[in-house]
Design a protein around this motif. Structure first.
Motif, PDB file in Angstrom:
ATOM      1  N   GLU A  53       0.846  -1.201   0.000  1.00 14.88           N
ATOM      2  CA  GLU A  53       0.000   0.000   0.000  1.00 14.88           C
ATOM      3  C   GLU A  53       0.883   1.253   0.000  1.00 14.88           C
ATOM      4  O   GLU A  53       0.646   2.211  -0.733  1.00 14.88           O
ATOM      5  N   ARG A  54       1.956   1.229   0.801  1.00 17.96           N
ATOM      6  CA  ARG A  54       2.880   2.377   0.822  1.00 17.96           C
ATOM      7  C   ARG A  54       3.623   2.496  -0.517  1.00 17.96           C
ATOM      8  O   ARG A  54       3.918   3.597  -0.966  1.00 17.96           O
ATOM      9  N   MET A  55       3.940   1.369  -1.157  1.00 20.14           N
ATOM     10  CA  MET A  55       4.606   1.419  -2.470  1.00 20.14           C
ATOM     11  C   MET A  55       3.703   2.139  -3.471  1.00 20.14           C
ATOM     12  O   MET A  55       4.154   2.989  -4.248  1.00 20.14           O
ATOM     13  N   ALA A  56       2.421   1.809  -3.428  1.00 24.70           N
ATOM     14  CA  ALA A  56       1.473   2.466  -4.353  1.00 24.70           C
ATOM     15  C   ALA A  56       1.381   3.962  -4.039  1.00 24.70           C
ATOM     16  O   ALA A  56       1.248   4.792  -4.935  1.00 24.70           O
ATOM     17  N   ARG A  57       1.486   4.304  -2.771  1.00 24.29           N
ATOM     18  CA  ARG A  57       1.344   5.705  -2.363  1.00 24.29           C
ATOM     19  C   ARG A  57       2.577   6.556  -2.692  1.00 24.29           C
ATOM     20  O   ARG A  57       2.461   7.698  -3.103  1.00 24.29           O
ATOM     21  N   ALA A  62       9.445   8.311  -8.009  1.00 24.83           N
ATOM     22  CA  ALA A  62      10.706   7.571  -7.871  1.00 24.83           C
ATOM     23  C   ALA A  62      10.476   6.435  -6.880  1.00 24.83           C
ATOM     24  O   ALA A  62       9.570   6.516  -6.049  1.00 24.83           O
ATOM     25  N   GLU A  63      11.289   5.379  -6.984  1.00 29.16           N
ATOM     26  CA  GLU A  63      11.103   4.238  -6.082  1.00 29.16           C
ATOM     27  C   GLU A  63      11.631   4.586  -4.689  1.00 29.16           C
ATOM     28  O   GLU A  63      12.828   4.580  -4.443  1.00 29.16           O
ATOM     29  N   GLN A  64      10.700   4.907  -3.813  1.00 34.49           N
ATOM     30  CA  GLN A  64      11.109   5.262  -2.443  1.00 34.49           C
ATOM     31  C   GLN A  64      10.889   4.117  -1.473  1.00 34.49           C
ATOM     32  O   GLN A  64      11.459   4.092  -0.387  1.00 34.49           O
ATOM     33  N   VAL A  65      10.005   3.185  -1.855  1.00 35.20           N
ATOM     34  CA  VAL A  65       9.708   2.047  -0.982  1.00 35.20           C
ATOM     35  C   VAL A  65       9.814   0.768  -1.808  1.00 35.20           C
ATOM     36  O   VAL A  65       9.223   0.671  -2.889  1.00 35.20           O
ATOM     37  N   ALA A  66      10.607  -0.189  -1.309  1.00 29.96           N
ATOM     38  CA  ALA A  66      10.722  -1.479  -2.001  1.00 29.96           C
ATOM     39  C   ALA A  66      10.500  -2.591  -0.983  1.00 29.96           C
ATOM     40  O   ALA A  66      10.670  -2.396   0.221  1.00 29.96           O
TER      41      ALA A  66
END
Ligand SMILES: Nc1nc2c(ncn2[C@@H]2O[C@H](COP(=O)(O)OP(=O)(O)O)[C@@H](O)[C@H]2O)c(=O)[nH]1
Ligand SMILES: [Mg+2]
Length: 251
Positions: A53-57, A62-66
């Motif tokens: 859910e945080r990845m979608a947010r 830019a990729e901030q959560v993986a």
């Protein structure tokens, strides 16, 4: 631009991981490219759903959560090592940080830990300490604090090291050190091992921090005397091995 990645090992932290990601991203400074990499060992409580859910947010620009979702070879030390390897090899991290993900270590202090490395190129590892300066351990009871103090004093006296919190677990390190020294052990003893090996060859700088009780959920290690004694045996074995393999160090 310098790339910094915070590796976040989690097992059943559904109630904590979303808040931790939010607070880490909010605290990041524009001095470097920052991302978090959550390493989940197949938590049955749905921790990974919160991360997705945080990845979608957060990942639109830019990729901030993986998320590294592991189904084999589980365990805290292996999870952190897998996260470090992925941070360096896949995401090109120059500096990797890691911490417990239960709220006991302050996300707002991560940029301060990183800045110890950025401001001084001779510092190779920065580590949070509960036992120096304004640091404190408000997260554990008298018995756990006393045992931790005994282990840390033993580690220091027996190896000849200089640090005050070898079992910290709140660390930022340069890629060069992490490609040279791998994590050994199952649980917290890996931290004694890597810090002592690192301080024999590099500058390791401590930063005081206050450890607080976990935000929500339960500890995976337990908190009775037996759990601590089992953990303590591994810590002692690691300290004895360090002295036997590497000798007494008076740096
Ligand atoms: N990936 C992964 N993380 C773990 C594992 N065991 C514990 N953790 C994480 O390690 C951190 C410390 O665990 P915690 O339960 O708070 O242990 P305590 O602080 O020793 O009481 C937390 O972020 C946990 O979610 C594991 O087997 N795999
Ligand atoms: Mg904890």
């Amino acid at each position: 631009m310098l790339k910094v990645c915070s590796v976040l090992p989690v097992y059943n932290e559904r109630e904590n991981i979303g808040r931790l990601i939010d607070e880490l991203l909010a605290a990041a400074t524009p001095d470097y490219d920052y991302m978090v990499l959550v390493v989940d060992d197949e938590s049955p409580d749905g921790t990974a759903d919160v991360v997705r859910e945080r990845m979608a947010r957060y990942n639109a620009a830019a990729e901030q959560v993986a998320l590294l979702y592991r189904t084999n070879d589980k365990g805290l030390t292996k999870a952190i090592q897998a996260g470090i390897d992925t941070a360096i090899e896949t995401y090109g991290a120059d500096i990797v940080t890691w911490m417990d993900c239960d709220g006991s270590m302050p996300p707002a202090e991560v940029p301060n830990l990183v800045s110890l490395l950025i401001q001084d190129p001779t510092v190779a590892v920065a580590v949070g300490s509960r036992w120096t300066g304004d640091g404190a351990d408000e997260g554990h009871g008298f018995m756990a604090r006393t045992l931790s103090w005994i282990i840390n004093t033993f580690a220091k006296v027996w190896t000849g090291g200089k640090l005050t919190d070898y079992t910290s677990g709140f660390v930022a390190a340069r890629k060069a050190v992490l490609t040279q020294i791998r994590l050994n052990g199952d649980y917290g003893e890996y931290c004694i091992d890597i810090l002592n090996r690192a301080e024999r060859q590099h500058t390791v700088q401590e930063m005081p921090y206050v450890c607080v009780p976990r935000w929500a959920g339960e500890s995976k290690t337990g908190a009775n005397l037996w759990d601590y004694l089992v953990k303590g045996r591994k810590y002692v074995r690691t300290i004895v091995t360090l002295r036997r393999e590497l000798g007494y160090f008076s740096g």
